[in-house]
Design an enzyme around this catalytic site. Structure first.
Site, PDB file in Angstrom:
ATOM      1  N   GLU A   1       0.840  -1.200   0.000  1.00 37.93           N
ATOM      2  CA  GLU A   1       0.000   0.000   0.000  1.00 37.93           C
ATOM      3  C   GLU A   1       0.872   1.246   0.000  1.00 37.93           C
ATOM      4  OE1 GLU A   1      -3.766   0.258   2.084  1.00 37.93           O
ATOM      5  OE2 GLU A   1      -2.917   1.908   3.273  1.00 37.93           O
TER       6      GLU A   1
ATOM      7  N   PRO B   1      -0.546   9.020  -1.523  1.00 35.68           N
ATOM      8  CA  PRO B   1      -0.083  10.119  -2.381  1.00 35.68           C
ATOM      9  C   PRO B   1       0.791  11.103  -1.596  1.00 35.68           C
ATOM     10  CG  PRO B   1      -2.445   9.772  -2.618  1.00 35.68           C
ATOM     11  CD  PRO B   1      -2.018   8.987  -1.429  1.00 35.68           C
TER      12      PRO B   1
ATOM     13  N   GLN C   1      -7.424  -3.782   8.399  1.00 39.91           N
ATOM     14  CA  GLN C   1      -6.620  -2.707   8.961  1.00 39.91           C
ATOM     15  C   GLN C   1      -5.428  -3.331   9.680  1.00 39.91           C
ATOM     16  OE1 GLN C   1      -7.017   0.334   8.392  1.00 39.91           O
ATOM     17  NE2 GLN C   1      -9.146   0.671   7.832  1.00 39.91           N
TER      18      GLN C   1
ATOM     19  N   ASP D   1     -12.355   8.299   6.760  1.00 43.91           N
ATOM     20  CA  ASP D   1     -12.242   9.068   7.992  1.00 43.91           C
ATOM     21  C   ASP D   1     -12.747  10.488   7.771  1.00 43.91           C
ATOM     22  OD1 ASP D   1     -10.926   6.932   9.316  1.00 43.91           O
ATOM     23  OD2 ASP D   1      -9.073   7.463   8.277  1.00 43.91           O
TER      24      ASP D   1
ATOM     25  N   LYS E   1       2.908  14.658  -0.709  1.00 39.81           N
ATOM     26  CA  LYS E   1       2.401  16.023  -0.653  1.00 39.81           C
ATOM     27  C   LYS E   1       3.064  16.950  -1.665  1.00 39.81           C
ATOM     28  CE  LYS E   1       1.133  15.810   4.239  1.00 39.81           C
ATOM     29  NZ  LYS E   1       1.345  16.387   5.596  1.00 39.81           N
TER      30      LYS E   1
ATOM     31  N   ASP F   1     -15.701   3.165  15.574  1.00 42.75           N
ATOM     32  CA  ASP F   1     -17.015   3.745  15.888  1.00 42.75           C
ATOM     33  C   ASP F   1     -18.042   2.700  16.322  1.00 42.75           C
ATOM     34  OD1 ASP F   1     -16.072   6.251  15.279  1.00 42.75           O
ATOM     35  OD2 ASP F   1     -16.778   6.208  13.196  1.00 42.75           O
TER      36      ASP F   1
END
Length: 600
Positions: free
Chosen positions: A21, A24, A184, A113, A26, A159
């Site tokens: 994984e 992107p 995850q 998120d 910055k 959550d």
């Protein structure tokens, strides 16, 4: 290709599989560095990579660009993250169409998120509230085109404190059309094993890829677990407490812990895993090496270059060698041509060729780094020395190649450096190879049990005087063919045929001879525009009237771009005899003159 098809194939073959994984970056330079890293890490043999999506689509454009580039330029099977967070249906439709248009068939559907500055997740108008809604929408609109992956939460979603209910939500996503589950990250291996067994017991049959994260440093671990309040067993904290000030020791601990996790996966029958690389390379490589996981050559390198995975180019099996070090710009320059350079992929009667529009013609480093690497040349000797230092691995790149020379050039590095000091400025090369096994760790590519071949090849810039000297020698060797052209397009050659000259080919059981790399006039003339443009880009990092800029622009306007093929692939020294007379004399003086400088 769908990721699930690749997983199914790996399972049938009884081999482990893994994926990476990335997120992107910055900055534009970070993006370029990520592309270089992705290309290197492709050699580690991932079945696929995935690229994350910022909350609220904050990185949407860059994510789709990275996915498209990974698919088309680097030939990496790619999965695109897609979130519901602050995403109206129109933006989701645009993202899905962009994925489809670049040949990406894999979507990781997520709720996502909350964006920065927003404490709680909220759905937007004309958007989706849950990941299962996004799964249903993709499946209803695109039927079976996409492989849809969803997230699994071994510790339960942040959550939703009810872990059992969270598992049934996961099953609901699978029932709605999800094909694959990627978990995850977690640090309690037994907690994951319980999650896996419970998922199977309630009827979830989709493949489950556990997500692993090799710990990089102590503070980084604390930051990572803060995202989802991950549980870290006390033993791990106790182990890290002793070494937390030593980043190197922590990283080593993280690698070994990940290796132990993957061994435990095997014990419960899981043979695939997903590495959260955090755009880092070393730990992922060492994890795979310590597990002795080395992908077969034909799996990583079916051709000498990375085949494109876009629909338009999926069957492309031949490519001109001139773009060897400029893969991205080659794809972009030719993507809209209605024929490829030698007509093998389309209607050879078509006259349509794309015009040079500047896309991809740029230096791959910031100006300050370029100046640090290439200095302020005031003579041809200064530029020759820069090229020689690149060949010796002492600087990171030159305008025509942003990465180090391929390992196959190791046996010719010294000669490359030598002819550069003589004023032949090399930008591309390959040694002669006479039938090595296709599994060879340096030269190998393609299916098993085959043999691969290469003709010796050189591409370089030279002054008109050097070119005249060279041509007089070439006339005495019938095995050598060449093309030479200046910026104005004045072509000189000793071949009158328009037929492509294969410089790399392979012979494999039960197949026709594959000729993936060629030299031919039309493609060479298209490439020369870009090759000379890069000289101009180099000149622009200096003041226009400076000595360095004037020198480089003089080369741009007066020198020739030349390629030479020695067609006797059994004669590994044939191409070098063109330069040996000078190497015996002038080169010894220049090598002595620059020896101390090069050694630094």
């Amino acid at each position: 290709m769908k990721v699930t098809d690749k997983i199914r194939k790996a399972e049938i073959e009884g081999r482990p599989f893994w994926s990476f994984e990335y997120f992107p970056p910055k900055t534009p330079q970070g993006v370029q560095n990520l592309y270089d890293r992705m290309e290197r890490m492709q050699r580690f043999g991932p079945e696929f990579i995935d690229v994350t999506w910022g909350a609220g689509g904050t990185s949407a454009e860059l994510t789709t660009e990275i996915v498209a580039t990974a698919q088309s330029v680097y030939g990496l099977e790619t999965m695109m993250h897609l979130t519901c967070t602050n995403m109206p249906k129109k933006q989701i439709d645009d993202a899905l169409e962009a994925a489809k248009n670049c040949g990406c068939q894999n979507i990781l559907a997520l709720r996502g998120d909350p964006p920065k500055g927003q404490a709680n997740w909220e759905s937007c108008e004309e958007g989706f509230e849950h990941a299962v809604d996004l799964v249903r929408y993709i499946r209803s609109k695109y039927d079976d085109y996409f492989c849809i992956a969803v997230a699994g939460h071994p510790e339960g979603h942040i959550d939703n404190p009810d872990k059992e209910q969270d598992l049934f939500y996961l099953k609901e996503k699978v029932d709605a059309g999800a094909d694959l589950i990627v978990t995850q990250l977690f640090f309690d291996i037994e907690l994951f094993v319980q999650f896996y067994k419970r998922a199977r017991s309630i009827g979830i049959t989709a493949p489950i890829l556990p997500g692993v994260f090799p710990i990089q440093n102590y503070s980084g671990l604390k930051r990572v677990i803060s995202f989802n309040n991950n549980f870290v067993p006390q033993k791990i904290w106790d182990d890290l407490e002793k070494i937390k000030e030593d980043d190197s020791a922590v990283k080593e601990y993280g690698i070994n812990l990940t290796v132990d996790f993957i061994k435990r996966f095997r014990e419960v029958g899981i043979h695939g895993f997903h590495i959260y690389t955090f755009n880092l390379e070393r730990s992922s490589r060492l994890v795979l090496e310590r597990l002795e996981l080395v992908a077969p050559v034909e799996h990583i390198k079916p051709l000498p270059w990375n085949p494109s995975l876009t629909n338009k180019r999926a069957k492309e099996t031949v490519r001109p060698i001139f773009w060897k070090n400029r893969t991205k710009s080659y794809i972009q320059r030719t993507e809209t041509w209605d024929e490829f350079p030698n007509g093998r992929w389309g209607d050879s009667r078509s006259p349509a060729f794309g015009e040079l529009d500047g896309w991809g013609v740029n230096l791959k480093y910031p100006a300050a780094q370029c100046l640090e690497m290439w200095g302020y040349p005031t003579s041809i000797d200064d530029i020759s020395l820069t090229f020689a230092r690149y060949c010796k691995g002492q600087i990171a790149g030159i305008p025509w190649s942003a990465q180090q020379l391929d390992p196959e050039t190791d046996i010719i590095r010294q000669r490359l450096a030598a002819i550069n000091l003589l004023g032949y400025l090399t930008i591309n090369s390959q040694p002669a190879v006479n039938g090595v096994k296709s599994s060879h760790k340096i030269y190998g590519w393609g299916p098993k049990e085959g043999y691969v071949y290469q003709k010796a090849y050189l591409e370089f810039f030279a002054s008109p005087e050097r070119l005249d000297e060279l041509i007089s020698k070439i006339h005495n060797d019938p095995q050598i063919t060449y093309f030479a052209v200046n910026k104005q397009g004045d072509l000189r050659t000793n071949t009158q045929s328009d037929i492509p000259n294969a410089v790399t080919w392979g012979v494999f059981p039960g197949k026709e001879i594959i000729q993936p790399t060629i030299v031919e006039a039309i493609a060479f003339m298209a490439w020369k525009d870009e090759a000379f443009e890069l000289w101009k880009r180099w000149a622009r990092i200096y003041e226009r009237k400076s000595e360095s800029a004037e020198l480089i622009l003089d080369i741009t306007h007066n020198w020739y771009l030349i390629n030479i093929v020695h067609n006797d692939f059994q004669d590994e020294n044939g191409i070098w005899r063109l330069f040996d007379l000078e190497i015996d004399g002038e080169i010894s003086r220049k090598l002595l003159q620059h020896a101390n400088y090069i050694a630094r």
